[in-house]
Structures are given as C-alpha cells and as structure tokens.
Design an enzyme around this catalytic site. Sequence first.
Site, PDB file in Angstrom:
ATOM      1  N   ASP A  64      10.209   1.865  11.661  1.00 14.73           N
ATOM      2  CA  ASP A  64       9.084   1.030  12.125  1.00 14.73           C
ATOM      3  C   ASP A  64       8.757   1.327  13.591  1.00 14.73           C
ATOM      4  O   ASP A  64       7.590   1.404  13.977  1.00 14.73           O
ATOM      5  CB  ASP A  64       9.423  -0.458  11.968  1.00 14.73           C
ATOM      6  CG  ASP A  64       9.360  -0.907  10.514  1.00 14.73           C
ATOM      7  OD1 ASP A  64       8.568  -0.340   9.750  1.00 14.73           O
ATOM      8  OD2 ASP A  64      10.113  -1.830  10.150  1.00 14.73           O
ATOM      9  N   TYR A  82      -3.411  -5.532   9.014  1.00 11.66           N
ATOM     10  CA  TYR A  82      -4.365  -4.556   8.462  1.00 11.66           C
ATOM     11  C   TYR A  82      -5.275  -5.141   7.388  1.00 11.66           C
ATOM     12  O   TYR A  82      -6.040  -4.406   6.762  1.00 11.66           O
ATOM     13  CB  TYR A  82      -3.655  -3.297   7.953  1.00 11.66           C
ATOM     14  CG  TYR A  82      -2.605  -3.546   6.903  1.00 11.66           C
ATOM     15  CD1 TYR A  82      -2.950  -3.806   5.583  1.00 11.66           C
ATOM     16  CD2 TYR A  82      -1.263  -3.542   7.231  1.00 11.66           C
ATOM     17  CE1 TYR A  82      -1.984  -4.038   4.632  1.00 11.66           C
ATOM     18  CE2 TYR A  82      -0.292  -3.765   6.290  1.00 11.66           C
ATOM     19  CZ  TYR A  82      -0.656  -4.016   4.985  1.00 11.66           C
ATOM     20  OH  TYR A  82       0.304  -4.255   4.058  1.00 11.66           O
ATOM     21  N   LEU A 139       0.827  -1.207   0.000  1.00 11.73           N
ATOM     22  CA  LEU A 139       0.000   0.000   0.000  1.00 11.73           C
ATOM     23  C   LEU A 139       0.867   1.264   0.000  1.00 11.73           C
ATOM     24  O   LEU A 139       0.351   2.372  -0.136  1.00 11.73           O
ATOM     25  CB  LEU A 139      -0.892   0.019   1.253  1.00 11.73           C
ATOM     26  CG  LEU A 139      -1.800  -1.203   1.462  1.00 11.73           C
ATOM     27  CD1 LEU A 139      -2.553  -1.048   2.784  1.00 11.73           C
ATOM     28  CD2 LEU A 139      -2.771  -1.362   0.307  1.00 11.73           C
ATOM     29  N   SER A 140       2.185   1.091   0.164  1.00  9.92           N
ATOM     30  CA  SER A 140       3.068   2.261   0.310  1.00  9.92           C
ATOM     31  C   SER A 140       3.104   3.158  -0.928  1.00  9.92           C
ATOM     32  O   SER A 140       3.179   4.389  -0.779  1.00  9.92           O
ATOM     33  CB  SER A 140       4.478   1.817   0.695  1.00  9.92           C
ATOM     34  OG  SER A 140       4.444   1.258   1.983  1.00  9.92           O
ATOM     35  N   ASN A 146       5.256 -15.270  23.301  1.00  9.05           N
ATOM     36  CA  ASN A 146       5.330 -15.821  21.949  1.00  9.05           C
ATOM     37  C   ASN A 146       5.064 -17.315  21.976  1.00  9.05           C
ATOM     38  O   ASN A 146       5.371 -17.994  22.956  1.00  9.05           O
ATOM     39  CB  ASN A 146       6.745 -15.555  21.385  1.00  9.05           C
ATOM     40  CG  ASN A 146       6.832 -15.882  19.909  1.00  9.05           C
ATOM     41  OD1 ASN A 146       5.961 -15.475  19.145  1.00  9.05           O
ATOM     42  ND2 ASN A 146       7.854 -16.610  19.506  1.00  9.05           N
ATOM     43  N   ARG A 147       4.476 -17.805  20.862  1.00 11.95           N
ATOM     44  CA  ARG A 147       4.211 -19.252  20.720  1.00 11.95           C
ATOM     45  C   ARG A 147       5.476 -20.043  21.034  1.00 11.95           C
ATOM     46  O   ARG A 147       5.432 -21.031  21.765  1.00 11.95           O
ATOM     47  CB  ARG A 147       3.731 -19.504  19.288  1.00 11.95           C
ATOM     48  CG  ARG A 147       3.522 -20.941  18.948  1.00 11.95           C
ATOM     49  CD  ARG A 147       2.987 -21.096  17.550  1.00 11.95           C
ATOM     50  NE  ARG A 147       3.919 -20.604  16.524  1.00 11.95           N
ATOM     51  CZ  ARG A 147       3.669 -20.571  15.226  1.00 11.95           C
ATOM     52  NH1 ARG A 147       2.490 -20.980  14.787  1.00 11.95           N
ATOM     53  NH2 ARG A 147       4.562 -20.129  14.369  1.00 11.95           N
ATOM     54  N   LYS A 200      14.956  -6.634   5.142  1.00 13.84           N
ATOM     55  CA  LYS A 200      15.250  -5.599   6.150  1.00 13.84           C
ATOM     56  C   LYS A 200      16.569  -5.849   6.891  1.00 13.84           C
ATOM     57  O   LYS A 200      17.233  -4.897   7.302  1.00 13.84           O
ATOM     58  CB  LYS A 200      14.113  -5.505   7.166  1.00 13.84           C
ATOM     59  CG  LYS A 200      12.855  -4.862   6.600  1.00 13.84           C
ATOM     60  CD  LYS A 200      11.831  -4.659   7.701  1.00 13.84           C
ATOM     61  CE  LYS A 200      10.547  -4.089   7.144  1.00 13.84           C
ATOM     62  NZ  LYS A 200       9.578  -3.751   8.189  1.00 13.84           N
TER      63      LYS A 200
HETATM   64  P1  ATR Z   1       7.851 -10.622  11.288  1.00 11.05           P
HETATM   65  O1  ATR Z   1       9.245 -10.235  10.887  1.00 11.05           O
HETATM   66  O2  ATR Z   1       6.784 -10.115  10.341  1.00 11.05           O
HETATM   67  O3  ATR Z   1       7.543 -10.297  12.699  1.00 11.05           O
HETATM   68  P2  ATR Z   1       8.485 -13.395  11.801  1.00 11.05           P
HETATM   69  O4  ATR Z   1       9.876 -13.048  12.186  1.00 11.05           O
HETATM   70  O5  ATR Z   1       8.271 -14.582  10.920  1.00 11.05           O
HETATM   71  O6  ATR Z   1       7.759 -12.191  11.045  1.00 11.05           O
HETATM   72  O7  ATR Z   1       7.623 -13.559  13.146  1.00 11.05           O
HETATM   73  C1  ATR Z   1       6.300 -13.906  13.132  1.00 11.05           C
HETATM   74  C2  ATR Z   1       5.789 -13.955  14.577  1.00 11.05           C
HETATM   75  O8  ATR Z   1       4.423 -14.364  14.537  1.00 11.05           O
HETATM   76  C3  ATR Z   1       6.516 -14.957  15.437  1.00 11.05           C
HETATM   77  O9  ATR Z   1       6.518 -14.473  16.760  1.00 11.05           O
HETATM   78  C4  ATR Z   1       5.641 -16.190  15.309  1.00 11.05           C
HETATM   79  O10 ATR Z   1       5.746 -17.103  16.387  1.00 11.05           O
HETATM   80  P3  ATR Z   1       6.913 -18.238  16.412  1.00 11.05           P
HETATM   81  O11 ATR Z   1       8.149 -17.547  16.876  1.00 11.05           O
HETATM   82  O12 ATR Z   1       6.399 -19.242  17.363  1.00 11.05           O
HETATM   83  O13 ATR Z   1       7.006 -18.765  15.005  1.00 11.05           O
HETATM   84  C5  ATR Z   1       4.285 -15.564  15.316  1.00 11.05           C
HETATM   85  N1  ATR Z   1       3.269 -16.418  14.695  1.00 11.05           N
HETATM   86  C6  ATR Z   1       3.107 -16.664  13.366  1.00 11.05           C
HETATM   87  N2  ATR Z   1       2.065 -17.490  13.176  1.00 11.05           N
HETATM   88  C7  ATR Z   1       1.541 -17.769  14.402  1.00 11.05           C
HETATM   89  C8  ATR Z   1       0.458 -18.566  14.874  1.00 11.05           C
HETATM   90  N3  ATR Z   1      -0.340 -19.243  14.030  1.00 11.05           N
HETATM   91  N4  ATR Z   1       0.224 -18.613  16.205  1.00 11.05           N
HETATM   92  C9  ATR Z   1       1.017 -17.925  17.067  1.00 11.05           C
HETATM   93  N5  ATR Z   1       2.080 -17.160  16.686  1.00 11.05           N
HETATM   94  C10 ATR Z   1       2.329 -17.089  15.380  1.00 11.05           C
END
Ligand code: ATR
Length: 277
Positions: free
Chosen positions: A110, A220, A21-22, A156-157, A69
């Site tokens: 960011d 978004y 969208l930028s 975090n997961r 990045k």
């Molecule tokens: P970005 O640079 O956009 O933040 P990323 O480095 O891939 O992308 O990180 C995505 C984040 O979303 C991570 O914290 C990821 O959790 P994990 O570290 O466990 O992979 C989290 N994430 C992505 N899908 C998820 C899901 N279905 N449930 C919970 N967390 C999720």
Amino acid sequence: MQINGTTRLYAIVGNPVGHSLSPAMHNAAFAHLGINAAYVPIQAEDIKATVDGLRQLGFCGASITVPFKEGVMRWVDELDHTAIQIGAVNTLAFHRGSDQTIHCHGYNTDWVGSNRALADHLTLSGSSALILGAGGAAKAVAFGLVNAGVEVFIANRTHHRARQLANELGCNAVALEDIGRLQCEILINTTSVGMAPHDQECPIREALLPGFRVVMDIVYAPLETRLLRAARACGCTVIDGLAMLHYQGAAQFKIWTGQEPPAEVMRQALFSALQGG
Ligand code: ATR
C-alpha cells in the site's frame, strides 16, 4: 483465457469483497502478458482457515483487504520488514520451500502505491505533506512518505489517534483547527469523507486548498471527489483514488510474477470496472 491444469491461482480475500476492482485489474494484466493465471474474489469469515485453505489449494498469491490486513499477520510464515513496521499485510505470496512445504510470505504494497502515485507528479524527498486521517490507510501512506524523506503532518477528527500515529512513525500531529497555519506542498485524504453516497462532503475547508501544490484522494467512488474537484479549480495537481490502487496492485503483480506490470492496462481495467463495464 483458457483455465486448465496449469493455471496459477490468485485471490483477493476480504469481507465484503464483491465490489473489489482488483480482479479486473489483475486478470487484465495476466491476459495482456499471456500468463496462464486467474484471480478470484474470496469472501472470508475466518482468516486463519482461509490462509490454510489457500495454501492447501495451491494458490500462488493473494491480496488481503479489509478487515484482515492486521489479523492475517499471525498466520504467515515470514513477514517483509515493511509489513512489520506498518503492522499490516496486503499481499501474500506462497512458495514451495526446499523441504517441499508451502511457505507463506506477507508483504505490504500500500505504501508503495501512494509513494509511486505521488512521485509521478513531484519529487518526494525534501517535500512536505499533510495527511488527513489516522487509520490503517493513513499509516501506510505516512510510512511511505516518511521513508521517502517527506516531512509529514497528520490531522484527524480524533486528535489523539493522530498523535499516536505521529509518535509511532516519528512525524508530526497537527490539530484540525491549526492546519490553516501549515505550509505543505502535498495534501492527502485517507478518510472516507467524500465517498458516495456522501459525495457532497469535503474533508478540509476548501478555502485552504490553494496552499497545496498536489492533492491526492484515496476515495475512488466517485472518481472525482468534491475535494479533487475543488482542488482542481484552485489550480492544484490532483491525483485520484485509482492511482494508489493501481500502483499497489502493480507492486503485487511484480512480487507474484517477477514481471514488469503492464501499468496502463491495469489502470484502464480499473477504470472500466469502476464504470461498471
Ligand atoms: P482505514 O483502515 O480505511 O484507514 P479506519 O482505521 O476506520 O479505516 O480509519 C478511518 C479514518 O477516517 C479515521 O482517521 C477516521 O477518523 P477517526 O479516527 O476520528 O474515527 C476518519 N473518518 C471516518 N469518517 C470520518 C468523518 N465523517 N469525518 C472525519 N474523519 C472521518
């Protein structure tokens, strides 16, 4: 807009980049202020070759997005100290030096985007925030908040990533099963949970939402995620994913032009582009 021999060129570099969208946001800002400039999407394969190409072609600046990045940092001449601390660059600015060579400066806006989006709604210093996610987006958001004097918790997961990020930034990691015991004013989702086509998903148990005052989602699409819908229903102030996008873009615009960005024009352009118009 008339493109001619003095048009200043800007780009967004990513892969994929077609749905960004930028371009709508920056071109609307240039047009509004009568700046002779154009902003185009570039789908890159090799980031070094792309930065060299932008330099050779006389581009004045670029936005850098996924997946470049971190990788772009090796190929810039100077890095802003916040970009070094975050370990990622989302903005390049090219300048001709006194030796007539073109210098490339890397920045990160960011964190500015998320801080400004939140600061529209509450005083950051002295508040507390729970960040969901521990990826690149979480790092920029957490960096900004820690530096604004917010007590930050990361969940975090994959818990060890939360611990690692918290150690790097000097904040706290919390296990997902323990977030119900926290008392934070702000909740921020930096994961992709809730993004279309999985828009029925919510990154946190909805029963916990009334404990927060402000809830921000960086997703978004859709603009009103399930998280934001549920938070609004609980009486929380909600901040959608265009806010951070818009403010990080406004900070880029200021770096590139030195002019005050036309905030409302940029936000409206993003909104129209998101609606497909
Ligand atoms: P970005 O640079 O956009 O933040 P990323 O480095 O891939 O992308 O990180 C995505 C984040 O979303 C991570 O914290 C990821 O959790 P994990 O570290 O466990 O992979 C989290 N994430 C992505 N899908 C998820 C899901 N279905 N449930 C919970 N967390 C999720």
